[in-house]
Scaffold this motif. Structure first.
Motif, PDB file in Angstrom:
ATOM      1  N   HIS A  13       0.846  -1.188   0.000  1.00 46.96           N
ATOM      2  CA  HIS A  13       0.000   0.000   0.000  1.00 46.96           C
ATOM      3  C   HIS A  13       0.883   1.240   0.000  1.00 46.96           C
ATOM      4  CE1 HIS A  13      -3.440  -2.518   1.051  1.00 46.96           C
ATOM      5  NE2 HIS A  13      -2.683  -3.077   1.979  1.00 46.96           N
ATOM      6  N   GLN A  14       0.259   2.398  -0.059  1.00 43.34           N
ATOM      7  CA  GLN A  14       0.988   3.656   0.090  1.00 43.34           C
ATOM      8  C   GLN A  14       0.485   4.366   1.331  1.00 43.34           C
ATOM      9  OE1 GLN A  14       0.822   6.106  -3.389  1.00 43.34           O
ATOM     10  NE2 GLN A  14       2.265   4.827  -4.494  1.00 43.34           N
ATOM     11  N   ARG A  15       1.419   4.965   2.075  1.00 43.70           N
ATOM     12  CA  ARG A  15       1.067   5.747   3.258  1.00 43.70           C
ATOM     13  C   ARG A  15       1.876   7.022   3.255  1.00 43.70           C
ATOM     14  NH1 ARG A  15       0.956   2.817   8.833  1.00 43.70           N
ATOM     15  NH2 ARG A  15       0.060   4.848   9.334  1.00 43.70           N
ATOM     16  N   LYS A  16       1.237   8.089   3.663  1.00 41.04           N
ATOM     17  CA  LYS A  16       1.932   9.366   3.795  1.00 41.04           C
ATOM     18  C   LYS A  16       2.231   9.562   5.269  1.00 41.04           C
ATOM     19  CE  LYS A  16       2.088  13.895   1.846  1.00 41.04           C
ATOM     20  NZ  LYS A  16       1.530  14.749   0.843  1.00 41.04           N
ATOM     21  N   LEU A  17       3.520   9.568   5.596  1.00 38.96           N
ATOM     22  CA  LEU A  17       3.965   9.658   6.977  1.00 38.96           C
ATOM     23  C   LEU A  17       5.030  10.727   7.134  1.00 38.96           C
ATOM     24  CD1 LEU A  17       4.449   5.849   7.603  1.00 38.96           C
ATOM     25  CD2 LEU A  17       2.685   7.262   8.627  1.00 38.96           C
ATOM     26  N   PRO A  18       5.067  11.389   8.275  1.00 38.73           N
ATOM     27  CA  PRO A  18       6.155  12.325   8.555  1.00 38.73           C
ATOM     28  C   PRO A  18       7.427  11.555   8.936  1.00 38.73           C
ATOM     29  CG  PRO A  18       4.192  12.857   9.844  1.00 38.73           C
ATOM     30  CD  PRO A  18       3.979  11.511   9.247  1.00 38.73           C
ATOM     31  N   LEU A  19       8.440  11.623   8.089  1.00 40.96           N
ATOM     32  CA  LEU A  19       9.717  10.960   8.353  1.00 40.96           C
ATOM     33  C   LEU A  19      10.655  11.934   9.055  1.00 40.96           C
ATOM     34  CD1 LEU A  19      10.316   9.280   4.879  1.00 40.96           C
ATOM     35  CD2 LEU A  19       9.274   8.259   6.910  1.00 40.96           C
ATOM     36  N   VAL A  20      11.427  11.431  10.001  1.00 44.93           N
ATOM     37  CA  VAL A  20      12.438  12.227  10.693  1.00 44.93           C
ATOM     38  C   VAL A  20      13.795  11.825  10.120  1.00 44.93           C
ATOM     39  CG1 VAL A  20      13.508  12.783  12.894  1.00 44.93           C
ATOM     40  CG2 VAL A  20      11.051  12.374  12.779  1.00 44.93           C
ATOM     41  N   ILE A  21      14.522  12.830   9.607  1.00 44.12           N
ATOM     42  CA  ILE A  21      15.789  12.585   8.912  1.00 44.12           C
ATOM     43  C   ILE A  21      16.906  13.332   9.629  1.00 44.12           C
ATOM     44  CG2 ILE A  21      16.984  12.753   6.695  1.00 44.12           C
ATOM     45  CD1 ILE A  21      14.111  13.097   5.459  1.00 44.12           C
ATOM     46  N   HIS A  22      17.990  12.615   9.907  1.00 47.25           N
ATOM     47  CA  HIS A  22      19.182  13.243  10.495  1.00 47.25           C
ATOM     48  C   HIS A  22      20.227  13.370   9.393  1.00 47.25           C
ATOM     49  CE1 HIS A  22      23.221  13.112  12.293  1.00 47.25           C
ATOM     50  NE2 HIS A  22      22.673  13.942  13.165  1.00 47.25           N
ATOM     51  N   ILE A  23      20.754  14.585   9.209  1.00 47.62           N
ATOM     52  CA  ILE A  23      21.803  14.845   8.223  1.00 47.62           C
ATOM     53  C   ILE A  23      23.029  15.312   8.988  1.00 47.62           C
ATOM     54  CG2 ILE A  23      22.465  16.121   6.148  1.00 47.62           C
ATOM     55  CD1 ILE A  23      18.915  16.329   6.909  1.00 47.62           C
ATOM     56  N   ASP A  24      24.184  14.684   8.697  1.00 49.09           N
ATOM     57  CA  ASP A  24      25.428  15.095   9.357  1.00 49.09           C
ATOM     58  C   ASP A  24      25.782  16.500   8.951  1.00 49.09           C
ATOM     59  OD1 ASP A  24      25.853  12.869  10.856  1.00 49.09           O
ATOM     60  OD2 ASP A  24      27.157  11.889   9.404  1.00 49.09           O
ATOM     61  N   PRO A  25      26.322  17.328   9.805  1.00 48.77           N
ATOM     62  CA  PRO A  25      26.804  17.041  11.144  1.00 48.77           C
ATOM     63  C   PRO A  25      25.697  17.050  12.195  1.00 48.77           C
ATOM     64  CG  PRO A  25      27.409  19.286  10.576  1.00 48.77           C
ATOM     65  CD  PRO A  25      26.736  18.672   9.364  1.00 48.77           C
ATOM     66  N   MET A  26      24.773  17.964  12.220  1.00 48.84           N
ATOM     67  CA  MET A  26      23.718  17.952  13.239  1.00 48.84           C
ATOM     68  C   MET A  26      22.498  18.701  12.735  1.00 48.84           C
ATOM     69  SD  MET A  26      22.884  16.696  15.960  1.00 48.84           S
ATOM     70  CE  MET A  26      21.409  16.881  16.899  1.00 48.84           C
TER      71      MET A  26
ATOM     72  N   LEU B  47      15.486   8.289  10.572  1.00 56.18           N
ATOM     73  CA  LEU B  47      15.448   7.701  11.909  1.00 56.18           C
ATOM     74  C   LEU B  47      14.143   6.994  12.227  1.00 56.18           C
ATOM     75  CD1 LEU B  47      16.992  10.698  13.878  1.00 56.18           C
ATOM     76  CD2 LEU B  47      18.150   8.603  13.159  1.00 56.18           C
ATOM     77  N   GLY B  48      13.030   7.545  11.738  1.00 57.16           N
ATOM     78  CA  GLY B  48      11.724   6.984  12.062  1.00 57.16           C
ATOM     79  C   GLY B  48      10.620   7.907  11.609  1.00 57.16           C
ATOM     80  N   THR B  49       9.479   7.808  12.265  1.00 53.50           N
ATOM     81  CA  THR B  49       8.315   8.620  11.912  1.00 53.50           C
ATOM     82  C   THR B  49       7.828   9.409  13.126  1.00 53.50           C
ATOM     83  OG1 THR B  49       6.720   6.878  12.453  1.00 53.50           O
ATOM     84  CG2 THR B  49       7.576   6.925  10.190  1.00 53.50           C
ATOM     85  N   LEU B  50       7.034  10.424  12.834  1.00 50.64           N
ATOM     86  CA  LEU B  50       6.367  11.211  13.871  1.00 50.64           C
ATOM     87  C   LEU B  50       4.869  10.970  13.767  1.00 50.64           C
ATOM     88  CD1 LEU B  50       7.955  14.784  13.640  1.00 50.64           C
ATOM     89  CD2 LEU B  50       8.369  13.074  15.393  1.00 50.64           C
TER      90      LEU B  50
ATOM     91  N   THR C 196      11.737  21.654  19.382  1.00 50.16           N
ATOM     92  CA  THR C 196      13.117  21.478  19.834  1.00 50.16           C
ATOM     93  C   THR C 196      13.523  20.046  19.512  1.00 50.16           C
ATOM     94  OG1 THR C 196      12.506  20.700  22.046  1.00 50.16           O
ATOM     95  CG2 THR C 196      12.760  23.102  21.742  1.00 50.16           C
ATOM     96  N   LEU C 197      14.803  19.786  19.543  1.00 51.59           N
ATOM     97  CA  LEU C 197      15.301  18.431  19.289  1.00 51.59           C
ATOM     98  C   LEU C 197      14.722  17.466  20.318  1.00 51.59           C
ATOM     99  CD1 LEU C 197      17.079  16.545  17.662  1.00 51.59           C
ATOM    100  CD2 LEU C 197      18.989  17.179  19.141  1.00 51.59           C
ATOM    101  N   GLN C 198      14.647  17.884  21.564  1.00 46.76           N
ATOM    102  CA  GLN C 198      14.105  17.034  22.627  1.00 46.76           C
ATOM    103  C   GLN C 198      12.636  16.693  22.371  1.00 46.76           C
ATOM    104  OE1 GLN C 198      15.862  15.580  25.003  1.00 46.76           O
ATOM    105  NE2 GLN C 198      14.046  14.507  25.709  1.00 46.76           N
ATOM    106  N   GLU C 199      11.841  17.667  21.956  1.00 46.73           N
ATOM    107  CA  GLU C 199      10.428  17.422  21.651  1.00 46.73           C
ATOM    108  C   GLU C 199      10.281  16.454  20.482  1.00 46.73           C
ATOM    109  OE1 GLU C 199       8.348  21.669  22.927  1.00 46.73           O
ATOM    110  OE2 GLU C 199       9.279  21.471  20.936  1.00 46.73           O
ATOM    111  N   MET C 200      11.128  16.614  19.470  1.00 46.68           N
ATOM    112  CA  MET C 200      11.067  15.730  18.315  1.00 46.68           C
ATOM    113  C   MET C 200      11.444  14.303  18.709  1.00 46.68           C
ATOM    114  SD  MET C 200      12.712  16.147  14.521  1.00 46.68           S
ATOM    115  CE  MET C 200      11.766  17.586  14.129  1.00 46.68           C
ATOM    116  N   LEU C 201      12.468  14.163  19.536  1.00 45.39           N
ATOM    117  CA  LEU C 201      12.888  12.825  19.963  1.00 45.39           C
ATOM    118  C   LEU C 201      11.818  12.146  20.815  1.00 45.39           C
ATOM    119  CD1 LEU C 201      16.667  13.381  20.748  1.00 45.39           C
ATOM    120  CD2 LEU C 201      15.652  12.227  18.771  1.00 45.39           C
ATOM    121  N   GLU C 202      11.084  12.923  21.607  1.00 44.88           N
ATOM    122  CA  GLU C 202      10.015  12.355  22.425  1.00 44.88           C
ATOM    123  C   GLU C 202       8.852  11.868  21.564  1.00 44.88           C
ATOM    124  OE1 GLU C 202       9.028  15.382  25.271  1.00 44.88           O
ATOM    125  OE2 GLU C 202      10.920  15.106  26.360  1.00 44.88           O
ATOM    126  N   ALA C 203       8.599  12.512  20.440  1.00 45.48           N
ATOM    127  CA  ALA C 203       7.500  12.133  19.548  1.00 45.48           C
ATOM    128  C   ALA C 203       7.934  11.124  18.484  1.00 45.48           C
ATOM    129  CB  ALA C 203       6.931  13.374  18.874  1.00 45.48           C
TER     130      ALA C 203
END
Length: 114
Positions: free
Chosen positions: A2-15, A63-66, A80-87
């Motif tokens: 199937h297809q799903r539209k999801l919010p992806l969380v992407i980390h790009i080096d350096p930060m 990294l994953g989805t929100l 914030t980064l902390q809020e994003m990591l919690e979600a």
């Protein structure tokens, strides 16, 4: 599949961390989400080409989805980064599939990529 539209969380080096609402292929039976590398890299190059050209081409990892509500809140007010990591719902495993050029017999050597 199937297809799903999801919010992806992407980390790009350096930060650099960003969320992208992207349509991906999804297999509910396997719990597998497929995002094509060339689509991701095309978007990242276009987005950061204007804003931060120095990070275009840097190593990145999805990294994953929100959850949708958290992603929508992040659009209205930067998270914030902390809020994003919690979600964040991080992936159990990241798998990369590489095209080999089709079916070959066991022991047959494939041509080298240039």
């Amino acid at each position: 599949m199937h297809q799903r539209k999801l919010p992806l969380v992407i980390h790009i080096d350096p930060m650099q961390v960003l969320s992208l609402n992207k349509t991906c292929r999804h297999c509910p039976h396997c719990d597998l989400l497929i995002a094509h590398q060339n689509d991701m890299e095309h978007f990242l190059a276009a987005f950061f080409g204007e804003q931060k050209p120095e990070i275009v081409g840097n190593v990145y990892l999805v990294l994953g989805t929100l959850d949708k509500p958290a992603w929508k809140q992040g659009i209205q007010q930067q998270m914030t980064l902390q809020e994003m990591l919690e979600a964040l719902h991080d992936f159990k495993e990241v798998v990369t599939f590489k095209l080999t050029g089709g079916w070959v017999r066991d022991g047959t050597k494939l041509p080298e990529e240039t």
